[in-house]
Design a protein around this motif. Structure first.
Motif, PDB file in Angstrom:
ATOM      1  N   ASP A 133      42.472  33.307  42.148  1.00  0.00           N
ATOM      2  CA  ASP A 133      42.200  33.048  43.424  1.00  0.00           C
ATOM      3  C   ASP A 133      41.406  34.195  44.239  1.00  0.00           C
ATOM      4  OD1 ASP A 133      43.310  30.516  43.118  1.00  0.00           O
ATOM      5  OD2 ASP A 133      45.063  31.026  44.431  1.00  0.00           O
ATOM      6  N   TYR A 134      41.848  35.375  43.922  1.00  0.00           N
ATOM      7  CA  TYR A 134      41.460  36.567  44.710  1.00  0.00           C
ATOM      8  C   TYR A 134      40.412  37.563  43.822  1.00  0.00           C
ATOM      9  CZ  TYR A 134      44.547  35.369  48.251  1.00  0.00           C
ATOM     10  OH  TYR A 134      45.075  34.672  49.452  1.00  0.00           O
ATOM     11  N   LEU A 135      40.505  37.704  42.552  1.00  0.00           N
ATOM     12  CA  LEU A 135      40.032  38.913  41.907  1.00  0.00           C
ATOM     13  C   LEU A 135      38.890  38.404  40.636  1.00  0.00           C
ATOM     14  CD1 LEU A 135      43.134  40.940  40.997  1.00  0.00           C
ATOM     15  CD2 LEU A 135      41.464  41.453  42.927  1.00  0.00           C
ATOM     16  N   ASP A 136      38.915  37.128  40.251  1.00  0.00           N
ATOM     17  CA  ASP A 136      37.771  36.638  39.360  1.00  0.00           C
ATOM     18  C   ASP A 136      36.772  36.131  40.056  1.00  0.00           C
ATOM     19  OD1 ASP A 136      36.406  35.692  37.571  1.00  0.00           O
ATOM     20  OD2 ASP A 136      37.977  34.572  36.499  1.00  0.00           O
ATOM     21  N   PRO A 137      35.686  36.803  40.324  1.00  0.00           N
ATOM     22  CA  PRO A 137      34.552  36.322  40.949  1.00  0.00           C
ATOM     23  C   PRO A 137      34.007  34.720  40.484  1.00  0.00           C
ATOM     24  CG  PRO A 137      33.773  38.034  39.325  1.00  0.00           C
ATOM     25  CD  PRO A 137      35.311  37.954  39.488  1.00  0.00           C
ATOM     26  N   MET A 138      34.311  34.487  39.506  1.00  0.00           N
ATOM     27  CA  MET A 138      33.966  33.343  39.206  1.00  0.00           C
ATOM     28  C   MET A 138      34.969  32.039  39.266  1.00  0.00           C
ATOM     29  SD  MET A 138      31.166  34.111  38.174  1.00  0.00           S
ATOM     30  CE  MET A 138      30.333  32.687  37.817  1.00  0.00           C
ATOM     31  N   THR A 139      35.922  32.238  39.662  1.00  0.00           N
ATOM     32  CA  THR A 139      37.127  31.285  40.004  1.00  0.00           C
ATOM     33  C   THR A 139      37.888  31.464  41.552  1.00  0.00           C
ATOM     34  OG1 THR A 139      38.885  32.524  39.070  1.00  0.00           O
ATOM     35  CG2 THR A 139      37.722  30.687  37.636  1.00  0.00           C
ATOM     36  N   ALA A 140      37.450  32.670  41.959  1.00  0.00           N
ATOM     37  CA  ALA A 140      37.959  32.940  43.338  1.00  0.00           C
ATOM     38  C   ALA A 140      37.566  32.002  44.582  1.00  0.00           C
ATOM     39  CB  ALA A 140      37.629  34.385  43.829  1.00  0.00           C
ATOM     40  N   LYS A 141      38.452  31.767  45.336  1.00  0.00           N
ATOM     41  CA  LYS A 141      38.206  30.800  46.406  1.00  0.00           C
ATOM     42  C   LYS A 141      37.054  31.242  47.332  1.00  0.00           C
ATOM     43  CE  LYS A 141      42.801  29.347  46.836  1.00  0.00           C
ATOM     44  NZ  LYS A 141      44.261  29.254  47.786  1.00  0.00           N
ATOM     45  N   PRO A 142      36.197  30.610  47.725  1.00  0.00           N
ATOM     46  CA  PRO A 142      35.131  30.893  48.491  1.00  0.00           C
ATOM     47  C   PRO A 142      35.352  31.736  49.843  1.00  0.00           C
ATOM     48  CG  PRO A 142      34.775  28.590  47.804  1.00  0.00           C
ATOM     49  CD  PRO A 142      36.232  29.022  47.422  1.00  0.00           C
ATOM     50  N   ASP A 143      36.481  31.576  50.560  1.00  0.00           N
ATOM     51  CA  ASP A 143      36.768  32.455  51.515  1.00  0.00           C
ATOM     52  C   ASP A 143      37.189  33.605  51.032  1.00  0.00           C
ATOM     53  OD1 ASP A 143      36.607  30.029  53.079  1.00  0.00           O
ATOM     54  OD2 ASP A 143      38.452  29.430  53.455  1.00  0.00           O
ATOM     55  N   ASN A 144      37.468  33.959  49.858  1.00  0.00           N
ATOM     56  CA  ASN A 144      37.858  35.405  49.259  1.00  0.00           C
ATOM     57  C   ASN A 144      36.604  36.105  48.915  1.00  0.00           C
ATOM     58  OD1 ASN A 144      40.492  34.327  50.036  1.00  0.00           O
ATOM     59  ND2 ASN A 144      40.742  33.777  47.831  1.00  0.00           N
ATOM     60  N   LEU A 145      35.340  35.556  48.700  1.00  0.00           N
ATOM     61  CA  LEU A 145      34.252  36.201  48.116  1.00  0.00           C
ATOM     62  C   LEU A 145      33.823  37.667  48.959  1.00  0.00           C
ATOM     63  CD1 LEU A 145      32.297  33.393  46.573  1.00  0.00           C
ATOM     64  CD2 LEU A 145      33.720  34.830  45.550  1.00  0.00           C
ATOM     65  N   ASP A 146      33.832  37.203  50.117  1.00  0.00           N
ATOM     66  CA  ASP A 146      33.429  38.462  51.041  1.00  0.00           C
ATOM     67  C   ASP A 146      34.588  39.547  50.898  1.00  0.00           C
ATOM     68  OD1 ASP A 146      30.972  36.961  51.882  1.00  0.00           O
ATOM     69  OD2 ASP A 146      32.159  36.367  53.496  1.00  0.00           O
ATOM     70  N   TRP A 147      35.613  39.386  50.990  1.00  0.00           N
ATOM     71  CA  TRP A 147      36.835  40.428  50.516  1.00  0.00           C
ATOM     72  C   TRP A 147      36.545  40.928  49.304  1.00  0.00           C
ATOM     73  CZ3 TRP A 147      40.238  40.398  46.760  1.00  0.00           C
ATOM     74  CH2 TRP A 147      41.399  41.600  46.799  1.00  0.00           C
ATOM     75  N   LEU A 148      36.098  40.265  48.338  1.00  0.00           N
ATOM     76  CA  LEU A 148      36.197  40.696  46.834  1.00  0.00           C
ATOM     77  C   LEU A 148      34.928  41.626  46.821  1.00  0.00           C
ATOM     78  CD1 LEU A 148      37.219  40.874  43.970  1.00  0.00           C
ATOM     79  CD2 LEU A 148      36.042  38.754  43.553  1.00  0.00           C
ATOM     80  N   ALA A 149      33.836  41.203  47.547  1.00  0.00           N
ATOM     81  CA  ALA A 149      32.506  41.985  47.495  1.00  0.00           C
ATOM     82  C   ALA A 149      32.852  43.450  48.020  1.00  0.00           C
ATOM     83  CB  ALA A 149      31.541  41.344  48.504  1.00  0.00           C
ATOM     84  N   GLN A 150      33.689  43.513  49.156  1.00  0.00           N
ATOM     85  CA  GLN A 150      33.994  44.964  49.718  1.00  0.00           C
ATOM     86  C   GLN A 150      34.784  45.658  48.350  1.00  0.00           C
ATOM     87  OE1 GLN A 150      35.944  44.939  53.384  1.00  0.00           O
ATOM     88  NE2 GLN A 150      34.704  43.304  54.074  1.00  0.00           N
ATOM     89  N   VAL A 151      35.482  45.109  47.804  1.00  0.00           N
ATOM     90  CA  VAL A 151      36.317  45.559  46.846  1.00  0.00           C
ATOM     91  C   VAL A 151      35.539  46.272  45.702  1.00  0.00           C
ATOM     92  CG1 VAL A 151      38.141  45.405  44.726  1.00  0.00           C
ATOM     93  CG2 VAL A 151      38.299  44.527  47.097  1.00  0.00           C
ATOM     94  N   THR A 152      34.349  45.599  45.406  1.00  0.00           N
ATOM     95  CA  THR A 152      33.369  45.796  44.101  1.00  0.00           C
ATOM     96  C   THR A 152      31.999  46.788  44.704  1.00  0.00           C
ATOM     97  OG1 THR A 152      32.247  44.004  44.510  1.00  0.00           O
ATOM     98  CG2 THR A 152      33.964  43.906  42.945  1.00  0.00           C
ATOM     99  N   GLY A 153      32.270  47.113  46.085  1.00  0.00           N
ATOM    100  CA  GLY A 153      31.202  48.252  46.395  1.00  0.00           C
ATOM    101  C   GLY A 153      30.206  47.627  47.461  1.00  0.00           C
TER     102      GLY A 153
END
Length: 100
Positions: free
Chosen positions: A14-34
């Protein structure tokens, strides 16, 4: 507790896998990856966000500033552009010079 356990078990997908993360979590995950500030736009499509996040640590940041990365980004954003030689770049024009 069962509900909390279920949320913990699905945390990676839901949060860490970019291919399966919920769409609402992608902007947060982007920050984690730089991707912050000028490198990220929240209005991009979900598929573009997933692609950039997926490739961020293994390719994008390692290739920053290279021709290969610029060609990759043109492809990801479906920009019809061509890099002719080092230092010469044309985007937003057709072969005859008409605006795209």
């Amino acid at each position: 507790l069962i509900e909390v356990k279920a949320r913990l078990e699905s945390f990676y997908t839901d949060y860490l896998d970019p291919m399966t993360a919920k769409p609402d979590n992608l902007d947060w995950l982007a920050q984690v990856t730089g991707f912050t500030g000028e490198y990220w736009e929240t209005s991009w499509s979900e598929s573009i966000k997933r692609t950039l996040i997926k490739d961020s640590l293994s390719f994008i940041w390692q290739s920053k500033g290279t021709r290969v990365l610029l060609e990759y980004l043109l492809q990801v954003f479906a920009i019809n552009g061509k890099i002719y030689q080092l230092g010469q770049f044309l985007a937003g024009r057709s072969r005859t010079g008409d605006a795209l």
